[in-house]
Design a protein around this motif. Structure first.
Motif, mmCIF file in Angstrom:
data_model
loop_
_atom_site.group_PDB
_atom_site.id
_atom_site.type_symbol
_atom_site.label_atom_id
_atom_site.label_comp_id
_atom_site.label_asym_id
_atom_site.label_seq_id
_atom_site.Cartn_x
_atom_site.Cartn_y
_atom_site.Cartn_z
ATOM 1 N N GLU A 257 25.084 7.946 57.425
ATOM 2 C CA GLU A 257 25.460 7.338 56.149
ATOM 3 C C GLU A 257 26.004 8.407 55.222
ATOM 4 O O GLU A 257 25.809 9.615 55.454
ATOM 5 C CB GLU A 257 24.259 6.647 55.482
ATOM 6 C CG GLU A 257 23.791 5.397 56.184
ATOM 7 C CD GLU A 257 22.817 4.582 55.332
ATOM 8 O OE1 GLU A 257 22.519 5.018 54.194
ATOM 9 O OE2 GLU A 257 22.380 3.519 55.795
ATOM 10 N N GLY A 258 26.665 7.974 54.179
ATOM 11 C CA GLY A 258 27.142 8.901 53.167
ATOM 12 C C GLY A 258 25.985 9.614 52.489
ATOM 13 O O GLY A 258 24.868 9.092 52.417
ATOM 14 N N SER A 259 26.241 10.805 51.981
ATOM 15 C CA SER A 259 25.211 11.588 51.316
ATOM 16 C C SER A 259 24.573 10.792 50.182
ATOM 17 O O SER A 259 25.252 10.098 49.427
ATOM 18 C CB SER A 259 25.823 12.878 50.761
ATOM 19 O OG SER A 259 24.907 13.538 49.914
ATOM 20 N N SER A 260 23.250 10.911 50.063
ATOM 21 C CA SER A 260 22.518 10.169 49.027
ATOM 22 C C SER A 260 22.640 10.816 47.656
ATOM 23 O O SER A 260 22.076 10.313 46.682
ATOM 24 C CB SER A 260 21.039 10.047 49.410
ATOM 25 O OG SER A 260 20.448 11.338 49.522
ATOM 26 N N ASP A 261 23.365 11.940 47.574
ATOM 27 C CA ASP A 261 23.565 12.567 46.264
ATOM 28 C C ASP A 261 24.340 11.644 45.330
ATOM 29 O O ASP A 261 24.158 11.686 44.109
ATOM 30 C CB ASP A 261 24.336 13.883 46.412
ATOM 31 C CG ASP A 261 23.502 14.984 47.062
ATOM 32 O OD1 ASP A 261 22.270 14.815 47.123
ATOM 33 O OD2 ASP A 261 24.081 15.985 47.513
ATOM 34 N N VAL A 262 25.220 10.844 45.905
ATOM 35 C CA VAL A 262 26.020 9.928 45.083
ATOM 36 C C VAL A 262 25.151 8.759 44.636
ATOM 37 O O VAL A 262 24.488 8.122 45.454
ATOM 38 C CB VAL A 262 27.245 9.417 45.862
ATOM 39 C CG1 VAL A 262 28.041 8.428 45.025
ATOM 40 C CG2 VAL A 262 28.133 10.589 46.278
ATOM 41 N N GLY A 263 25.133 8.504 43.352
ATOM 42 C CA GLY A 263 24.296 7.432 42.831
ATOM 43 C C GLY A 263 25.016 6.627 41.765
ATOM 44 O O GLY A 263 26.141 6.931 41.354
ATOM 45 N N LEU A 264 24.356 5.580 41.314
ATOM 46 C CA LEU A 264 24.831 4.730 40.229
ATOM 47 C C LEU A 264 24.080 5.141 38.966
ATOM 48 O O LEU A 264 22.847 5.132 38.939
ATOM 49 C CB LEU A 264 24.561 3.259 40.560
ATOM 50 C CG LEU A 264 24.932 2.220 39.509
ATOM 51 C CD1 LEU A 264 26.447 2.122 39.370
ATOM 52 C CD2 LEU A 264 24.347 0.853 39.880
ATOM 53 N N PHE A 265 24.830 5.522 37.930
ATOM 54 C CA PHE A 265 24.232 6.048 36.710
ATOM 55 C C PHE A 265 24.687 5.261 35.488
ATOM 56 O O PHE A 265 25.830 4.799 35.427
ATOM 57 C CB PHE A 265 24.632 7.517 36.500
ATOM 58 C CG PHE A 265 24.080 8.468 37.513
ATOM 59 C CD1 PHE A 265 22.879 9.128 37.289
ATOM 60 C CD2 PHE A 265 24.768 8.723 38.695
ATOM 61 C CE1 PHE A 265 22.367 10.019 38.220
ATOM 62 C CE2 PHE A 265 24.271 9.611 39.632
ATOM 63 C CZ PHE A 265 23.069 10.262 39.392
ATOM 64 N N ALA A 266 23.789 5.155 34.515
ATOM 65 C CA ALA A 266 24.141 4.724 33.165
ATOM 66 C C ALA A 266 24.200 5.979 32.315
ATOM 67 O O ALA A 266 23.210 6.709 32.198
ATOM 68 C CB ALA A 266 23.111 3.750 32.611
ATOM 69 N N VAL A 267 25.365 6.256 31.743
ATOM 70 C CA VAL A 267 25.609 7.526 31.061
ATOM 71 C C VAL A 267 25.905 7.264 29.583
ATOM 72 O O VAL A 267 26.721 6.396 29.245
ATOM 73 C CB VAL A 267 26.798 8.269 31.713
ATOM 74 C CG1 VAL A 267 27.045 9.594 31.010
ATOM 75 C CG2 VAL A 267 26.521 8.498 33.198
ATOM 76 N N THR A 268 25.243 8.020 28.713
ATOM 77 C CA THR A 268 25.460 7.915 27.271
ATOM 78 C C THR A 268 25.562 9.316 26.675
ATOM 79 O O THR A 268 25.170 10.305 27.300
ATOM 80 C CB THR A 268 24.313 7.158 26.571
ATOM 81 O OG1 THR A 268 23.079 7.877 26.785
ATOM 82 C CG2 THR A 268 24.165 5.746 27.114
ATOM 83 N N LEU A 269 26.090 9.384 25.459
ATOM 84 C CA LEU A 269 26.049 10.637 24.720
ATOM 85 C C LEU A 269 24.612 10.892 24.267
ATOM 86 O O LEU A 269 23.892 9.948 23.927
ATOM 87 C CB LEU A 269 26.976 10.572 23.506
ATOM 88 C CG LEU A 269 28.469 10.495 23.807
ATOM 89 C CD1 LEU A 269 29.244 10.192 22.526
ATOM 90 C CD2 LEU A 269 28.972 11.781 24.438
ATOM 91 N N PRO A 270 24.177 12.144 24.264
ATOM 92 C CA PRO A 270 22.792 12.424 23.840
ATOM 93 C C PRO A 270 22.595 12.122 22.360
ATOM 94 O O PRO A 270 23.386 12.545 21.521
ATOM 95 C CB PRO A 270 22.642 13.930 24.133
ATOM 96 C CG PRO A 270 24.030 14.464 24.165
ATOM 97 C CD PRO A 270 24.909 13.360 24.663
ATOM 98 N N GLN A 271 21.574 11.353 22.065
ATOM 99 C CA GLN A 271 21.230 11.004 20.685
ATOM 100 C C GLN A 271 19.715 10.953 20.556
ATOM 101 O O GLN A 271 19.035 10.408 21.433
ATOM 102 C CB GLN A 271 21.798 9.635 20.297
ATOM 103 C CG GLN A 271 23.315 9.549 20.295
ATOM 104 C CD GLN A 271 23.778 8.183 19.846
ATOM 105 O OE1 GLN A 271 23.523 7.749 18.732
ATOM 106 N NE2 GLN A 271 24.477 7.478 20.728
ATOM 107 N N ALA A 272 19.207 11.518 19.467
ATOM 108 C CA ALA A 272 17.763 11.477 19.245
ATOM 109 C C ALA A 272 17.283 10.053 19.003
ATOM 110 O O ALA A 272 16.190 9.671 19.422
ATOM 111 C CB ALA A 272 17.396 12.371 18.059
ATOM 112 N N ASN A 273 18.119 9.246 18.336
ATOM 113 C CA ASN A 273 17.769 7.854 18.039
ATOM 114 C C ASN A 273 18.925 6.947 18.432
ATOM 115 O O ASN A 273 19.692 6.500 17.575
ATOM 116 C CB ASN A 273 17.453 7.691 16.549
ATOM 117 C CG ASN A 273 16.260 8.499 16.108
ATOM 118 O OD1 ASN A 273 15.124 8.155 16.398
ATOM 119 N ND2 ASN A 273 16.515 9.599 15.405
ATOM 120 N N PRO A 274 19.080 6.669 19.721
ATOM 121 C CA PRO A 274 20.198 5.824 20.152
ATOM 122 C C PRO A 274 20.066 4.417 19.586
ATOM 123 O O PRO A 274 18.952 3.929 19.356
ATOM 124 C CB PRO A 274 20.078 5.815 21.682
ATOM 125 C CG PRO A 274 18.652 6.165 21.958
ATOM 126 C CD PRO A 274 18.239 7.082 20.850
#
Length: 301
Positions: A257-274
């Motif tokens: 199978e393909g390498s498990s390093d590839v994943g599905l991510f939810a990405v946001t800008l870093p914020q103390a109070n999103p």
């Protein structure tokens, strides 16, 4: 009370330009430009590069925008705590996601989020470009990658399982490879930048070098060629699971199978109070794709 020019600057960035921000704030473009220039003069720093087609932040502008968004979010949360509305997700929420994934595995479930959070003003952009969160004015990006990007907050949602597969018509015509080394002698299908294939097998990592039988920049075209019997492809389960269940394609060499390093991510800008809308959407995605995403629930062990 924040400096009104700070709020104006955040609005310019979020809306992608002076004209759009002016319409939102009911301020003329000339006055918008004057106030932005006044803020830059006071700070002694260039904040944006303006052309006739687009607006781009300078490094100083990026830093100021990130800081101000955090401050505005904290102020909004403080007011909500006082008013008792802190648990209510509301306001604009801009999402970006890959085209095929968004169409197949986000769009069918979005109404659940909309029903649960009716005060959120949702905007969804489907694109296969690696969207820059600041430039695209997105609050959250869904990314399928091994590296979500530096300086970002990333929530891993699921592993992106990728399998070798081909249509029955192809296997009947060209045969099924018995060894992983035989793969290179077959017609391989991949979009630009997707080869070499990095696989993991019983004896560790394996790299499959080669070139696609058909050159294309479209992963969707690769999928359709695979279904039509055009060759062997390395496809994500989220993309091919329905075809597997229906027998339109077959998995080959299941030990690899393909390498498990590839994943599905939810990405946001870093914020103390999103913003509550952003955290609510991340929670929605976690509940949707974890611990086992929907495309893995009916095919393969």
């Amino acid at each position: 009370m924040m400096d009104p020019d700070h709020e104006l600057f955040v609005c310019v960035v979020d809306e992608g330009g002076l004209a759009a921000a002016g319409r939102r704030l009911h301020i003329s473009p000339a006055m918008m430009s004057k106030r932005l220039a006044r803020l830059e003069d006071r700070l002694g720093a260039k904040l944006v590069h303006r052309t006739t087609r687009r607006l781009a932040l300078t490094p100083a502008g990026e830093r100021l925008h990130a800081d101000l968004r955090g401050i505005l979010a904290a102020l909004d949360e403080a007011e909500r705590r006082v008013s008792g509305a802190s648990a209510v997700a509301s306001g604009p929420l801009r999402i970006t996601a890959p085209t095929s994934f968004g169409r197949m595995h986000l769009a069918p479930y979005l109404q659940r989020f909309i029903d649960a959070h009716p005060r959120v003003e949702l905007s969804v952009d489907l694109s296969d470009d690696f969207a820059d969160l600041i430039e695209s004015r997105a609050d959250l990006a869904i990314r399928i990658t091994a590296d979500p990007g530096p300086g970002l907050t990333a929530q891993r949602l699921a592993t992106n399982r990728r399998i070798l597969c081909a249509a029955p018509a192809y296997l009947e015509r060209f045969g099924t490879p018995d060894r992983i080394a035989d793969i290179k002698d077959h017609r391989l299908l991949a979009a630009e930048g997707q080869m070499p294939w990095r696989l993991v097998g019983p004896k560790g990592a394996v790299s499959i070098e080669g070139r696609s039988h058909v050159r294309t920049n479209s992963s969707e075209l690769v999928r359709e060629l695979t279904l039509a019997g055009g060759g062997i492809a390395l496809r994500s389960l989220w993309d091919i699971s329905a075809a597997l269940a229906q027998g339109d394609v077959r998995q080959i060499m299941p030990a690899y199978e393909g390498s498990s390093d590839v994943g599905l991510f939810a990405v946001t800008l870093p914020q103390a109070n999103p913003p509550r809308a952003t955290t609510a959407f991340v929670d929605f995605l976690v509940g949707l794709y974890a611990p086992r995403p929907p495309w893995e629930r009916t095919v393969l062990p």
